[in-house]
Design an enzyme around this catalytic site. Structure first.
Site, PDB file in Angstrom:
ATOM      1  N   ASP A 213       0.854  -1.264  -0.015  1.00  0.00           N
ATOM      2  CA  ASP A 213      -0.009  -0.110  -0.050  1.00  0.00           C
ATOM      3  C   ASP A 213       0.872   1.349   0.011  1.00  0.00           C
ATOM      4  O   ASP A 213       1.750   1.160   0.780  1.00  0.00           O
ATOM      5  CB  ASP A 213      -0.868   0.121   1.310  1.00  0.00           C
ATOM      6  N   GLU A 274       1.628  -0.586  -5.060  1.00  0.00           N
ATOM      7  CA  GLU A 274       0.544   0.352  -5.249  1.00  0.00           C
ATOM      8  C   GLU A 274       1.363   1.747  -5.272  1.00  0.00           C
ATOM      9  O   GLU A 274       1.608   2.226  -4.157  1.00  0.00           O
ATOM     10  CB  GLU A 274      -0.695   0.362  -4.286  1.00  0.00           C
TER      11      GLU A 274
END
Ligand code: NOJ
Length: 550
Positions: A213, A274
């Site tokens: 993330d 990401e």
């Protein structure tokens, strides 16, 4: 426990990876929030769909201020989703079916409820406890102004001032996202060591990798200089200019370290970034040979329904990622963007994360949106590389536009006082069975976001035997993609179809998609799969086919 030994090294180069957003996938406990037992119970449906791996969005302990992207204990399962035992069972069952499992890792920030942050709040400025996060003194005569001008991705300032244990106003801490998500200080070796421990914890349990993330955000520029993003910058990511909190060179050292750590394990474990970087070239830096293995191709996701733009981004992706020896990924939907069914029919700019809702002017045409989505997926699954599927897109689920205001839960909605709808519309629990409570999502009929009534028609059991359903289309595309190893194939553009058409070969398959407004001739050969039933011998607007032979 070791990872599944599926045939073929470097499985992540070609895999179709299905994103499970656990709270909205399947609820077995009946509380209206999906859980790990729900995932296990539907693994056979995913095998039937034809995917190779699943990615689970966060299920770790969390107060759920940002739907689990605010983790309070990285090495435990939140009771909402079950137990570590449920996780192990799910993993074993997935592996027994030949499915790989990657999980979300959230290293940019923790939850405010994380033990370390609670210790930091109780400690004094300059203490080792505070040094794990980014605490700074405020500006102004009494420190009443934030240390710099950075804005949170979710809106509002990126700093919050703490109250000291004696009740006096204290320092400020940085949070690129919600105030409940304090950013770690990655210059602190203790933070680096802790995340090595967390990676090992899950690798030892047998996970096949991690989706990382905010991979571009961990390292901030020294001195935390002021920065004002250009008005048109995407909220999660960047602008062309250097951003002091995204894409800093130092982040790459972290992934080189993790690359080595993962290589110590058997079974081809993988990392996926990401990283919302403004260009493919910048995203490709994350997948150099000694860093991560994959990065989401958000440039592809953000491309409008335009043949010229699509061709350019496909070429750019194959060149950009291929240039560093990495596969390209392809992705059309996820839990942060408007689902691609209506998105491809939007007639206005809708920056990532803003969402669409009842007061948005110019609703996308749902019929056109689904037609384009099916054509877009038909193109995507023929591309070489690895493709991501977001739960529900195989059912053609639309964005839920008409969620009532009081149902919304995305921090974006609260932090912008409702100015941005945020991401709830793509997170509504998915329908499994038309005639069951909550369409089979939950045995009690509970659902943490309300499901639209018309989703009965889109339920998996309704689509299963319908030859023209989106589910049947996805199954056909995925089966043929696997049979012909298209993920490991090579793309050659076909000329002569005109500027509004996407036409290419991958192996024996010819793919033609009509993004224009008038019919075009079908390719030669036998049409194996059509995104919509064919009418006559032409390809209608917003339709795509796979044909075999010339
Ligand atoms: C990206 C995640 O996909 C999103 O859902 C989350 O809100 C932010 N990172 C912050 O963790």
């Amino acid at each position: 426990m070791v990872a599944v030994e599926a045939p073929g090294a470097e499985w992540w180069r070609t895999a179709v990876i299905y994103q499970i957003y656990p709270r909205s996938f399947a609820d077995r406990s009946g509380d209206g929030i999906g859980d790990l037992a729900g995932v296990t119970s539907h693994l056979d449906d995913l095998v039937t769909l034809g995917i190779d791996a699943i990615w689970l969005s966060p299920f770790q302990r969390s107060p759920q201020k940002d739907a689990g992207y605010d983790v309070s204990d990285y090495c435990d399962v939140d009771p909402l989703f079950g137990t570590l035992g449920d996780f192990d069972e799910m993993l074993a069952q997935a592996h027994a079916r030949g499915l790989r499992v990657i999980i979300d890792l959230v290293p940019n920030h923790s939850s405010e409820q994380h033990e370390w942050f609670q210790q930091a709040l109780a400690a004094t400025p300059g203490s080792p406890e505070r040094a794990r996060y980014l605490f700074r003194n405020g500006k102004g005569a009494n420190g009443e102004l934030p240390p710099n001008n950075w804005e949170s991705v979710f809106g509002g300032p990126a700093w919050t001032r703490v109250t000291d244990p004696d009740g006096a106003p204290g320092q400020w801490y940085l949070h690129l996202f919600d105030s409940s998500q304090p950013d770690f200080d990655w210059t602190n070796p203790e933070v680096r060591e802790e995340f090595r421990r967390i990676l090992r914890f899950w690798l030892d349990r047998g996970v096949d990798g991690f989706r990382v993330d905010v991979a571009h955000g961990l390292v901030k520029a020294a001195g935390l200089p002021d920065y004002t993003p250009p008005a048109d910058a995407d909220s999660m990511g960047g602008a062309e200019s250097e951003v002091p909190y995204f894409g800093q060179t130092g982040v790459h050292d972290i992934y080189r370290d993790w690359h080595i750590l993962l290589s110590e394990y058997d079974g081809d474990r993988a990392l996926c970034a990401e990283a919302w970087m403004p260009t493919i070239a910048q995203t490709a830096l994350f997948v150099r040979p000694d860093e991560m293995h994959q990065a989401f191709n958000f440039e592809y996701l953000m491309t409008r329904w335009d043949a010229g733009q699509l061709r350019r981004v496909i070429d750019g992706s194959l060149e950009g990622f291929g240039g560093v020896g990495a596969p390209s990924t392809w992705v059309l939907s996820n839990h942060d963007v408007v689902r691609h069914a209506p998105r491809l029919a939007l007639t206005f700019e809708n920056p990532q994360g803003h969402g669409i809702g009842p007061r948005t002017a110019g609703r996308p045409d749902p019929v056109l949106g689904l037609r384009r989505a099916r054509a877009a997926s038909t193109v995507m699954f023929a591309l070489p590389g690895s493709a991501y599927v977001y739960q529900g897109e195989e059912l053609g689920l639309p964005e839920v536009i008409d969620l009532p205001d009081d149902a919304r839960q995305d921090p974006t909605w609260f932090r912008t006082q409702g100015e941005r709808y945020g991401r709830d519309g793509c997170r509504v629990p998915i329908p499994w069975a038309a005639d069951e409570p909550a369409f089979g999502f939950s045995p009690t009929g509970e659902s943490w976001l309300p499901q639209p009534e018309e989703w009965a028609d889109l339920a998996r059991d309704v689509q299963r035997d319908d030859p023209d359903s989106t589910l049947t289309l996805y199954k056909a595309l995925l089966a043929e993609r696997r049979r012909r190893a298209l993920g490991a194939g090579h793309l050659t553009w076909l000329e002569g179809y005109g500027p509004d058409v996407i036409a290419f070969r991958n192996g024996a398959i010819t793919v033609v998609a009509n993004l224009g407004s008038s019919p075009v001739p079908l390719p030669g050969g036998h049409v194996m799969i059509a995104s919509e039933p064919l009418v006559g011998d032409t390809l209608a607007p917003d339709q795509a086919v796979w044909a075999l032979g010339d």
